[in-house]
Design an enzyme around this catalytic site. Structure first.
Site, mmCIF file in Angstrom:
data_model
loop_
_atom_site.group_PDB
_atom_site.id
_atom_site.type_symbol
_atom_site.label_atom_id
_atom_site.label_comp_id
_atom_site.label_asym_id
_atom_site.label_seq_id
_atom_site.Cartn_x
_atom_site.Cartn_y
_atom_site.Cartn_z
ATOM 1 N N THR A 1 -3.009 -6.231 11.457
ATOM 2 C CA THR A 1 -2.082 -5.183 10.808
ATOM 3 C C THR A 1 -1.140 -4.807 11.657
ATOM 4 O OG1 THR A 1 -2.316 -2.997 9.737
ATOM 5 C CG2 THR A 1 -4.077 -3.634 11.190
ATOM 6 N N ARG B 1 -7.956 -24.277 15.578
ATOM 7 C CA ARG B 1 -8.085 -25.149 16.797
ATOM 8 C C ARG B 1 -9.517 -24.914 17.676
ATOM 9 N NH1 ARG B 1 -2.126 -26.765 18.455
ATOM 10 N NH2 ARG B 1 -1.872 -27.787 16.371
ATOM 11 N N GLU C 1 14.162 12.085 19.894
ATOM 12 C CA GLU C 1 13.944 13.448 20.271
ATOM 13 C C GLU C 1 12.632 14.123 19.755
ATOM 14 O OE1 GLU C 1 16.858 12.227 19.602
ATOM 15 O OE2 GLU C 1 17.586 12.954 21.742
ATOM 16 N N LEU D 1 11.322 -4.523 6.940
ATOM 17 C CA LEU D 1 11.693 -5.337 8.084
ATOM 18 C C LEU D 1 10.869 -5.216 9.262
ATOM 19 C CD1 LEU D 1 13.261 -3.955 10.792
ATOM 20 C CD2 LEU D 1 14.878 -3.404 9.066
ATOM 21 N N ASP E 1 -0.082 -1.575 11.568
ATOM 22 C CA ASP E 1 -0.422 -0.240 11.899
ATOM 23 C C ASP E 1 -1.468 0.362 12.864
ATOM 24 O OD1 ASP E 1 0.814 -0.224 9.482
ATOM 25 O OD2 ASP E 1 -1.004 -0.328 8.102
ATOM 26 N N SER F 1 -9.091 -5.050 3.810
ATOM 27 C CA SER F 1 -9.712 -6.456 3.974
ATOM 28 C C SER F 1 -10.979 -6.676 4.652
ATOM 29 C CB SER F 1 -8.616 -7.353 4.796
ATOM 30 O OG SER F 1 -7.515 -7.436 3.911
ATOM 31 N N GLY G 1 -6.301 -6.038 7.482
ATOM 32 C CA GLY G 1 -6.437 -4.630 7.816
ATOM 33 C C GLY G 1 -7.830 -4.009 7.338
ATOM 34 N N MET H 1 6.597 2.494 9.423
ATOM 35 C CA MET H 1 5.242 2.178 8.501
ATOM 36 C C MET H 1 4.112 2.784 9.624
ATOM 37 S SD MET H 1 5.570 -1.376 6.929
ATOM 38 C CE MET H 1 6.314 -1.399 5.256
HETATM 39 P P1 ATP Z 1 -2.854 -3.300 5.309
HETATM 40 O O1 ATP Z 1 -3.720 -2.296 6.533
HETATM 41 O O2 ATP Z 1 -1.734 -4.138 6.164
HETATM 42 O O3 ATP Z 1 -2.335 -2.610 4.281
HETATM 43 P P2 ATP Z 1 -5.290 -4.207 4.345
HETATM 44 O O4 ATP Z 1 -6.391 -5.043 4.638
HETATM 45 O O5 ATP Z 1 -5.957 -2.541 4.673
HETATM 46 O O6 ATP Z 1 -3.847 -4.368 5.077
HETATM 47 P P3 ATP Z 1 -5.419 -3.603 1.357
HETATM 48 O O7 ATP Z 1 -4.402 -3.883 0.380
HETATM 49 O O8 ATP Z 1 -6.200 -2.373 1.531
HETATM 50 O O9 ATP Z 1 -4.962 -4.093 2.616
HETATM 51 O O10 ATP Z 1 -6.900 -4.875 1.199
HETATM 52 C C1 ATP Z 1 -6.694 -6.002 1.072
HETATM 53 C C2 ATP Z 1 -7.687 -6.651 -0.047
HETATM 54 O O11 ATP Z 1 -8.909 -6.612 0.386
HETATM 55 C C3 ATP Z 1 -7.665 -6.047 -1.442
HETATM 56 O O12 ATP Z 1 -6.503 -6.468 -2.076
HETATM 57 C C4 ATP Z 1 -8.833 -6.380 -1.965
HETATM 58 O O13 ATP Z 1 -8.974 -7.621 -2.530
HETATM 59 C C5 ATP Z 1 -9.990 -6.395 -0.594
HETATM 60 N N1 ATP Z 1 -10.501 -4.857 -0.682
HETATM 61 C C6 ATP Z 1 -10.180 -3.801 0.039
HETATM 62 N N2 ATP Z 1 -11.140 -2.836 -0.004
HETATM 63 C C7 ATP Z 1 -12.036 -3.660 -0.819
HETATM 64 C C8 ATP Z 1 -13.374 -3.011 -0.852
HETATM 65 N N3 ATP Z 1 -13.723 -1.855 -0.904
HETATM 66 N N4 ATP Z 1 -14.380 -3.979 -1.781
HETATM 67 C C9 ATP Z 1 -13.742 -5.249 -1.711
HETATM 68 N N5 ATP Z 1 -12.660 -5.466 -1.636
HETATM 69 C C10 ATP Z 1 -11.716 -4.923 -1.029
#
Ligand code: ATP
Length: 326
Positions: free
Chosen positions: A129, A28, A191, A257, A131, A108, A105, A173
């Site tokens: 994320t 938006r 605790e 969950l 986390d 990504s 995260g 997590m």
């Molecule tokens: P979460 O923290 O919730 O796990 P995340 O973003 O860290 O999320 P990942 O599975 O680590 O999740 O990364 C998501 C996607 O980003 C991967 O499946 C891949 O496509 C891309 N990716 C991750 N690291 C790299 C990298 N070093 N180079 C290119 N692409 C990457």
């Protein structure tokens, strides 16, 4: 904003409550400022395999309250290869996309960083994320909702733990970060919290037992951060059985969950502000930064800093749990 006319938005990695609110705000705000928006499906997979659709203001109607992500998310192996990213770039250009907003995260955003460097694509990231493990930001989108989900679950576990006078290890997590475990422990009156940041310093289980943490109480709840190196709550339960058989320890793994549910007001507000700021950032000529929040202000954090975050041990938080659980 130079020649940017069309902005692509995607959600990637683990889903987090509030991602939809962020997609809505990105869409938006962009349309409000005269840009076109393309929704890219299944994270980087949609770029590599051309799954995209034109977004209107209506595409994001009625989603602010929904958990998950309407764009879907995925982990895309192909995007980690040079050929995959080349394909992604070609598809992006064919679709006329000039800039990207990536919500995800650290993985990504690492991918976004590489892609931006290789093809000179303007990208702004949003920390999506549960986390809370990205550098330079006090909060990530989804963390508050997950924390509230944990507290609700632990409140229920406490009822049964108290009735049976048991020790419960509740695994949460965190992706090797202890924010959810530690703050979940504070908020639920647990605790103790066992977190990866403290793992190398001390044997946390032996420390707990030596403090006689259950002696004065009829039940105990310990929040344990997932940790592939130690086996998390299951690993601890095994150790308890072997080393401290006097304890009747049970394990609850909250699992996925924690990712679901309607986002809290705090997450909706954070996602809305960050989503809008992502477009402002592109308009200001910002490139390859993640939107973060520091002391209540929105800030720009270079991808390099956002993705190389080292967890600091929250000593005060750990002390608080210890003090309040006597
Ligand atoms: P979460 O923290 O919730 O796990 P995340 O973003 O860290 O999320 P990942 O599975 O680590 O999740 O990364 C998501 C996607 O980003 C991967 O499946 C891949 O496509 C891309 N990716 C991750 N690291 C790299 C990298 N070093 N180079 C290119 N692409 C990457």
């Amino acid at each position: 904003m130079g020649q940017i006319k069309r902005i692509g938005v995607l959600t990637s990695g683990g889903d987090a409550p509030g991602m939809n609110a962020a997609v809505r705000a990105v869409t938006r705000t962009a349309i409000y400022h005269g840009y076109e928006v393309i929704g890219i499906k299944r994270g980087y997979y949609g770029l590599v395999f051309n799954e995209m659709e034109r977004f209107t203001t209506k595409s994001v109607s009625n989603i602010i309250q929904q958990g998950g992500t309407i764009l879907k998310t995925a982990r895309c192996k192909e995007f980690t290869t040079a050929e995959g990213r080349e394909k992604a770039y070609e598809n992006m250009k064919s679709a006329g996309i000039d800039a990207l907003v990536v919500i995800g995260g650290d993985g990504s955003l690492s991918g976004a960083r590489t892609f931006a460097e290789e093809f000179d694509v303007p990208i702004v990231g949003l920390p999506g994320t549960i986390d809370n493990d990205l550098g330079g930001t006090d909060r990530t989108i989804g963390y508050d909702t997950a924390l509230n989900t944990i507290v609700e679950a632990v409140d229920k576990i406490r009822d049964t733990a108290t009735s049976h006078e048991r020790l419960f290890l509740v695994e949460v997590m965190g992706h090797m970060a202890g924010y959810l475990a530690l703050n979940g422990a504070i908020a639920s009156g647990a605790e103790a919290a066992i977190i990866p940041e403290k793992e190398t310093e001390i044997d946390q289980l032996a420390d707990l037992v030596s403090r006689g943490f259950r002696k004065s109480k009829n039940s105990a709840i310990v929040l344990v951060a997932e940790n592939p190196e130690t086996g998390g709550a299951m690993g601890l339960a095994k150790r308890i059985k072997e080393e401290f058989p006097e304890y009747d320890a049970r394990v609850t793994i909250l699992g996925h969950l924690q990712r679901g549910g309607s986002p809290t007001a705090a997450d909706r507000i954070l996602a809305s502000k960050m989503g809008a700021q992502a477009i402002i950032a592109l308009m200001e000529g910002q490139r390859n930064v993640m939107i973060g929040t520091k002391n209540g202000e929105l800030v720009y954090i270079p991808f390099s800093k956002a993705t190389t975050h080292k967890q600091k041990l929250d000593i005060q938080g750990m002390e608080l749990v210890k003090m309040l659980s006597i």
